[in-house]
Design an enzyme around this catalytic site. Sequence first.
Site, PDB file in Angstrom:
ATOM      1  N   PHE A  73       0.812  -1.224   0.000  1.00 20.40           N
ATOM      2  CA  PHE A  73       0.000   0.000   0.000  1.00 20.40           C
ATOM      3  C   PHE A  73       0.841   1.268   0.000  1.00 20.40           C
ATOM      4  O   PHE A  73       0.351   2.339  -0.339  1.00 20.40           O
ATOM      5  CB  PHE A  73      -0.988  -0.016   1.179  1.00 20.40           C
ATOM      6  N   LYS A  74       2.120   1.156   0.338  1.00 24.92           N
ATOM      7  CA  LYS A  74       2.959   2.358   0.381  1.00 24.92           C
ATOM      8  C   LYS A  74       3.070   3.023  -0.995  1.00 24.92           C
ATOM      9  O   LYS A  74       3.331   4.213  -1.100  1.00 24.92           O
ATOM     10  CB  LYS A  74       4.319   2.032   0.966  1.00 24.92           C
ATOM     11  N   ASP A  75       2.837   2.245  -2.064  1.00 22.25           N
ATOM     12  CA  ASP A  75       2.826   2.828  -3.412  1.00 22.25           C
ATOM     13  C   ASP A  75       1.770   3.924  -3.556  1.00 22.25           C
ATOM     14  O   ASP A  75       1.959   4.856  -4.338  1.00 22.25           O
ATOM     15  CB  ASP A  75       2.524   1.754  -4.464  1.00 22.25           C
TER      16      ASP A  75
END
Length: 498
Positions: A111-113
């Site tokens: 999810f850091k993208d």
Amino acid sequence: MKYKSTRNEKIRVAGAQAIVQGLSAEGGLFVPEKLPSVSESDILSLCQKSYAERAFEIFKLFLTDFGDEEIRNCVTKAYGDNFDTENIAEISHLLTGTYILELWHGPTCAFKDMALQILPHLLTVSAKKTVPDKKIAILVATSGDTGKAALEGFKDVEGTTISVFYPEDGVSDMQKRQMATQEGGNVFVCAVKGNFDDCQNGVKAIFTDKGIAEELNKKGIILSSANSINWGRLCPQIVYYISAYAELIKNEEIKCGEKINIVVPTGNFGNILAAYYAKEMGLPVNKLICASNSNNVLTDFIKTGIYDRNREFYTTISPSMDILISSNLERLLYHLSGEKTEEINKWFGLLKEQGKYEVSQDVKSRLSQLFYAGCCNDSETKAAIKECFESYSYLMDTHTAVAYKVYGDYKRETGDNTKTVIASTANPYKFGAAVYSAVGGSSEGIDEFAVIERLEKKTGTSIPLPLASTKNKEVRFKGVIEREKMPEAVVDFLNEQK
Ligand SMILES: *Cc1c(COP(=O)(O)O)cnc(C)c1O
């Protein structure tokens, strides 16, 4: 819209300044002076828009010092075919009323993208406004997901370079491979002999070294970081909660105005804080459910109002949540205390000196109105993966499984049937060995690629392309250095770049 600091009442900076600086000079975090609001008709108007267009509308509320064209440019570059689905964030159904918000369709499968694909663009625009003609050198110490996501975000972004350090034996084989095969002309990756703290301390030493700062300044370079307390990482996370709500209306799963619960597997408290901001802006949210693994400092805090980091640290199968100090909690407490900087200074002073603080009665009661908290150990996590796969043919990663398990507990305890969105933070193949073992396989004696190939066969799901393709990519970064050599390595890399 100005930003103020959680630790000094007098500070006011524009959005661009908050993003370039990351942290306020006295150590406080930047928060919006006044949260913008979204009405039901605002939300309805998002339903027919693309993810990038929804992001544009939300960013406009927060970055009023950016022009429309600047914001449009950022969101278009960030949310396009670098994601493997047109929707950018995909919603899957388990039962009626339980939705999985998949935040891992970006280039690194975590999810850091969602934030790190846009941060480089926000940062270059911000730098043009505040420190024109400077190049930005990003430094990152990583224990896994952040490093790779930052590399993918910053690769070949003009006016920036990125250097990433990771502990030689402190990341998974897949994570190491992902970083060592990183493409791009402005990237540097290096393993460090030591643990994550050594990497982190090494990076801090570079940031505070006046000699290095001067030398770089002469070359027109300033150092910056991409860590999760930067407002430029938080703001993009607010977008996907509002977008998911609009999407559920569009799909006729909910009516506009209907409340939903949001469940988030939590580490540094960034993701769930974004959900809190969305709620405060007017998104109809009932409960925010905070899920932790065995490092359950937040579960205890939300239940008792006592934050106590003096406890054993566990290494778990959901490593991105192995954390005892959740930095972004400071922002929440600032808001819940009625924006009292003296309270924040007192509590975070105590945290630093004694590792422990207790919030006021008022804050405690606000916490328990807004949040439910629960935790889950490794064997419960694996059991959740197995149960969910057997019941719904849906394969979750280890972090999402923590959220799934805690949501089950919440439902049993409260009987609440409100429709619920579970934030899914990684693709299951990113943590292949643990997931394979959860569904009954054994990865003993086989390598990372053999594990995910077997997982694919066993579950009939598919390995995402960004992970499969690392198998045949050239290993570009083989270096392993002593911690003391980190400054030299960074300076050498930056010199070659010029
Ligand atoms: C970073 C991360 C988390 C924790 O998110 P926070 O914003 O730090 O609470 C959870 N799951 C995965 C897969 C992550 O990479």
